[in-house]
Motif scaffolding. Structure first.
Motif, PDB file in Angstrom:
ATOM      1  N   ASP A 278      -5.175  -6.225   4.196  1.00 34.30           N
ATOM      2  CA  ASP A 278      -5.113  -5.306   5.340  1.00 34.30           C
ATOM      3  C   ASP A 278      -4.432  -5.964   6.535  1.00 34.30           C
ATOM      4  O   ASP A 278      -3.611  -5.343   7.225  1.00 34.30           O
ATOM      5  CB  ASP A 278      -6.527  -4.865   5.734  1.00 34.30           C
ATOM      6  CG  ASP A 278      -7.169  -3.981   4.678  1.00 34.30           C
ATOM      7  OD1 ASP A 278      -6.421  -3.446   3.840  1.00 34.30           O
ATOM      8  OD2 ASP A 278      -8.401  -3.833   4.692  1.00 34.30           O
TER       9      ASP A 278
ATOM     10  N   ARG B  60       0.827  -1.212   0.000  1.00 32.28           N
ATOM     11  CA  ARG B  60       0.000   0.000   0.000  1.00 32.28           C
ATOM     12  C   ARG B  60       0.861   1.262   0.000  1.00 32.28           C
ATOM     13  O   ARG B  60       0.457   2.301  -0.516  1.00 32.28           O
ATOM     14  CB  ARG B  60      -0.912   0.000   1.234  1.00 32.28           C
ATOM     15  CG  ARG B  60      -1.901  -1.161   1.243  1.00 32.28           C
ATOM     16  CD  ARG B  60      -3.175  -0.767   0.509  1.00 32.28           C
ATOM     17  NE  ARG B  60      -4.020  -1.917   0.276  1.00 32.28           N
ATOM     18  CZ  ARG B  60      -4.746  -2.526   1.197  1.00 32.28           C
ATOM     19  NH1 ARG B  60      -4.688  -2.115   2.447  1.00 32.28           N
ATOM     20  NH2 ARG B  60      -5.528  -3.525   0.858  1.00 32.28           N
TER      21      ARG B  60
ATOM     22  N   LYS C  52      -9.602  -7.982   0.245  1.00 36.03           N
ATOM     23  CA  LYS C  52      -9.014  -6.746   0.779  1.00 36.03           C
ATOM     24  C   LYS C  52      -8.653  -6.900   2.261  1.00 36.03           C
ATOM     25  O   LYS C  52      -7.602  -6.430   2.705  1.00 36.03           O
ATOM     26  CB  LYS C  52      -9.965  -5.585   0.577  1.00 36.03           C
ATOM     27  CG  LYS C  52      -9.411  -4.242   1.075  1.00 36.03           C
ATOM     28  CD  LYS C  52     -10.359  -3.095   0.759  1.00 36.03           C
ATOM     29  CE  LYS C  52      -9.767  -1.773   1.221  1.00 36.03           C
ATOM     30  NZ  LYS C  52      -9.600  -1.703   2.684  1.00 36.03           N
ATOM     31  N   SER C  53      -9.520  -7.567   3.041  1.00 34.77           N
ATOM     32  CA  SER C  53      -9.257  -7.718   4.473  1.00 34.77           C
ATOM     33  C   SER C  53      -8.001  -8.543   4.723  1.00 34.77           C
ATOM     34  O   SER C  53      -7.282  -8.317   5.699  1.00 34.77           O
ATOM     35  CB  SER C  53     -10.459  -8.373   5.158  1.00 34.77           C
ATOM     36  OG  SER C  53     -11.603  -7.558   5.034  1.00 34.77           O
TER      37      SER C  53
ATOM     38  N   TYR D 227     -13.792  -5.466  -2.822  1.00 38.72           N
ATOM     39  CA  TYR D 227     -13.549  -5.873  -1.441  1.00 38.72           C
ATOM     40  C   TYR D 227     -13.073  -7.307  -1.238  1.00 38.72           C
ATOM     41  O   TYR D 227     -12.453  -7.595  -0.212  1.00 38.72           O
ATOM     42  CB  TYR D 227     -14.826  -5.641  -0.612  1.00 38.72           C
ATOM     43  CG  TYR D 227     -15.161  -4.184  -0.487  1.00 38.72           C
ATOM     44  CD1 TYR D 227     -14.470  -3.358   0.385  1.00 38.72           C
ATOM     45  CD2 TYR D 227     -16.158  -3.618  -1.280  1.00 38.72           C
ATOM     46  CE1 TYR D 227     -14.759  -2.006   0.487  1.00 38.72           C
ATOM     47  CE2 TYR D 227     -16.456  -2.269  -1.192  1.00 38.72           C
ATOM     48  CZ  TYR D 227     -15.757  -1.466  -0.313  1.00 38.72           C
ATOM     49  OH  TYR D 227     -16.035  -0.129  -0.225  1.00 38.72           O
TER      50      TYR D 227
ATOM     51  N   GLU E 122      -0.749  -6.269   5.970  1.00 44.55           N
ATOM     52  CA  GLU E 122      -0.109  -4.966   6.092  1.00 44.55           C
ATOM     53  C   GLU E 122       0.052  -4.565   7.556  1.00 44.55           C
ATOM     54  O   GLU E 122       1.118  -4.085   7.969  1.00 44.55           O
ATOM     55  CB  GLU E 122      -0.931  -3.918   5.346  1.00 44.55           C
ATOM     56  CG  GLU E 122      -0.317  -2.520   5.382  1.00 44.55           C
ATOM     57  CD  GLU E 122      -1.201  -1.487   4.703  1.00 44.55           C
ATOM     58  OE1 GLU E 122      -0.642  -0.534   4.150  1.00 44.55           O
ATOM     59  OE2 GLU E 122      -2.434  -1.641   4.747  1.00 44.55           O
ATOM     60  N   ASN E 123      -0.991  -4.760   8.351  1.00 38.61           N
ATOM     61  CA  ASN E 123      -0.919  -4.409   9.768  1.00 38.61           C
ATOM     62  C   ASN E 123       0.148  -5.226  10.494  1.00 38.61           C
ATOM     63  O   ASN E 123       0.888  -4.697  11.339  1.00 38.61           O
ATOM     64  CB  ASN E 123      -2.284  -4.619  10.425  1.00 38.61           C
ATOM     65  CG  ASN E 123      -3.315  -3.618   9.950  1.00 38.61           C
ATOM     66  OD1 ASN E 123      -2.964  -2.506   9.541  1.00 38.61           O
ATOM     67  ND2 ASN E 123      -4.580  -3.997   9.982  1.00 38.61           N
TER      68      ASN E 123
END
Length: 571
Positions: free
Chosen positions: A539, A275, A535-536, A532, A542-543
């Motif tokens: 995410d 991202r 996407k989670s 979507y 990435e976190n």
């Protein structure tokens, strides 16, 4: 299945439930275009600095250090400077469009998956296969170029070129397979860094010559822009029309010199923190390449006149293969009285070609992997080993690399040359497809009320700028071999150039409409585009990465702490 949902709280969105996904939601580990299984997923081993330098290295090639000589001789320094500046801006719009889509969901299938998800599955199929064909042929082409470069030191060809081709082939296969993505990224980082240093050295050399620092102490400045002039006419035309045709021929050359910058989209599936790293790499790559290209073509037009005998001899040498003899910078050194440059330039060209062949093999294997992930190629090609290397896709790309041995035979060289010319159009069709996909992506995003504030990165040009870039890409694609239609008593219709230059367009259209006919696929409606799914999962990855990075920076000491604080921002 986890039924937990979250609601979009971004201002301006539709009130739409988005379920928090995990890899467990997909027992086969497969979302179309995004792999989550250990047996099929790629490893995110490419750091931001790797991606930036791979993208720069992919665009800095012999087209700049050698190919600009032919463009200068046929059109003059003014045409050279304007064309490269304009195409550089065009490249930024293509990369920015790609960056916005890749930053939202960095799919394993690359821009093939974006075309399928946001525009039309048939466009994704055609885009992926045309891009694959381009790189399956580029690898043996680069290996052949490497063998030709070595002939600079072995003019009598005492050693068969096939020996050098075999050595380079073994090296690039080993780098792509045995080291995994981490080693590949690190190797390309340092190789591309060396290429950047080379280009800085060449630019400084040209600046010194232009300012009178050469052996002849002649401060040329912009003298050659007025005599013999800023614009030249090709041999088959004259006057104002001839100058325009010369200018447009350089537009075509500049386009193909910049081809390869879009490969940053293929790396999205293996990027750490995509991202942030993908958009940052796109911005940095654009500015650095623009500086390298624009300064290079500006200075080369200042240090050697377009009608110089040394330059014309260099262009003639270039028709026989890539070597230092074909470089306009060597021609400039000859004019200035410097005799030691050719061997140095030839070493640089060899490094450029080796790096290109290595990254081209990587792109070919990942493109085939992406096609399989997008369900447009056999599923076996999305299988990876424990290091995340798509072994079967890499094996196929390596087998095609063996086509380079055709060039050992003089008769095969002609056929292979036609084959290469046939596939060069696919690079431009890739840009066109990315721009079309982005227009549909933007329409769908607006139809679903997803604002710019929700995006990790937004392309600055919008739909209007993208449409303008698309128009010029289509225009250049249709006119790339315009000179075959210009007839003079000395020139006949070159039907082989016409066929190999344009047949890629009908092949591309056949792939689109053929896939549409057999699969009965339909275009994606703006309000139905899938923004979507998967996407989670991205995410969560990435976190997890950001938490680890934060911890790593807290615990870092010494040189590592110095790097994080003062150097990492460069990448």
């Amino acid at each position: 299945m986890n039924d937990k949902t979250i609601f979009d709280a971004e201002p301006g969105h539709n009130e739409k439930a988005v379920r928090i996904e995990t890899a467990d939601d997909y027992p086969g580990g497969h979302i179309r275009g995004l792999e989550t299984s250990d047996e099929t997923r790629l490893h995110r081993g490419l750091k931001a600095r790797h991606i930036t330098m791979i993208a720069i290295g992919g665009a800095l090639g012999t087209g700049l250090i050698v190919g600009t000589g032919k463009a200068l001789a046929s059109a003059g320094p003014g045409s050279l400077f304007i064309s490269y500046s304009f195409i550089g801006c065009l490249v930024f719009m293509v990369m920015a469009a790609l960056g916005e889509m890749a930053a939202w969901i960095p799919l394993s299938s690359g821009f093939t998956g974006y075309a399928t998800r946001y525009c039309h599955p048939s466009l994704g199929f055609a885009l992926g296969w045309s891009y694959l064909c381009k790189y399956l042929v580029l690898v043996p082409n680069q290996l052949t170029a490497a063998a030709l470069v070595i002939q600079f030191w072995d003019p009598q060809q005492k050693i068969n070129p096939g020996v050098w081709i075999a050595i380079f082939l073994v090296l690039i296969i080993s780098i792509n397979y045995f080291g995994g993505i981490g080693f590949f990224g690190e190797f390309e980082f340092w190789l591309s860094s060396f290429k950047v240093i080379i280009m800085v050295g060449i630019i400084l050399f040209a600046l010194v010559i232009a300012c009178g620092g050469g052996p002849d102490h002649d401060a040329r400045g912009f003298r050659y822009w007025s005599n013999p002039g800023a614009f030249a006419s090709p041999s088959y035309s004259s006057g104002s029309l001839g100058k325009f045709l010369g200018f447009w021929s350089v537009m075509v050359n500049a386009t193909f010199a910049f081809l390869g910058t879009e490969l940053v989209g293929v790396t999205a599936g293996e990027a750490q923190n995509p991202r942030k790293s993908i958009p940052k790499a796109i911005r940095l790559t654009f500015y650095r390449i623009l500086v390298f290209y624009i300064l290079s073509v500006l200075f080369v037009g200042m240090i050697v006149p377009y009608n110089s005998k040394a330059l014309l001899d260099a262009v003639k040498a270039g028709s026989k293969g890539a070597s230092a003899a074909a470089s306009p910078f060597v021609a400039a050194a000859t004019v200035a009285g410097i005799n030691t440059l050719p061997s140095i330039i030839n070493v640089c060209i060899l490094i450029f070609v080796f790096s290109a062949s290595n990254s081209d093999l990587y792109i070919a294997s990942r493109t085939l992997y992406g096609l399989a992930s997008d369900e447009s190629a056999p599923r076996i090609f999305r299988r990876t080993d424990s290091r995340g290397v798509p072994i079967y896709a890499l094996a196929v790309a390596s087998l095609f690399a063996c086509l380079s041995f055709m060039n050992v035979s003089s008769n095969s060289k002609v056929v292979f040359g036609y084959f290469v010319n046939l596939t060069t159009i696919f690079g431009l069709l890739t840009w066109i497809s990315i721009l079309v996909t982005y227009i549909f992506f933007l329409r769908a995003r607006r139809a679903q009320n997803i604002p710019d504030s929700a995006m990790p990165y937004t392309a600055p040009q919008g739909i209007i700028g993208t449409a303008i870039a698309l128009f010029f890409c289509c225009l250049i694609a249709l006119t790339k071999n315009f000179d075959v239609f210009i007839h003079t008593p000395e020139r006949k219709f070159a039907y082989t150039d016409f066929i190999t230059g344009y047949i890629g367009i009908p092949v591309y259209l056949i792939w689109i409409f053929g896939h549409m006919f057999f699969t009965k696929s339909r275009g994606v409606k703006p309000h139905e585009a899938d923004f979507y799914t998967g996407k989670s999962i991205i995410d969560a990855e990435e976190n997890e990465y950001l938490e680890q990075l934060k911890l790593d920076r807290i615990q870092s000491t010494g040189a590592r702490k110095f790097y994080h604080r003062y150097i990492s921002w460069l990448f």
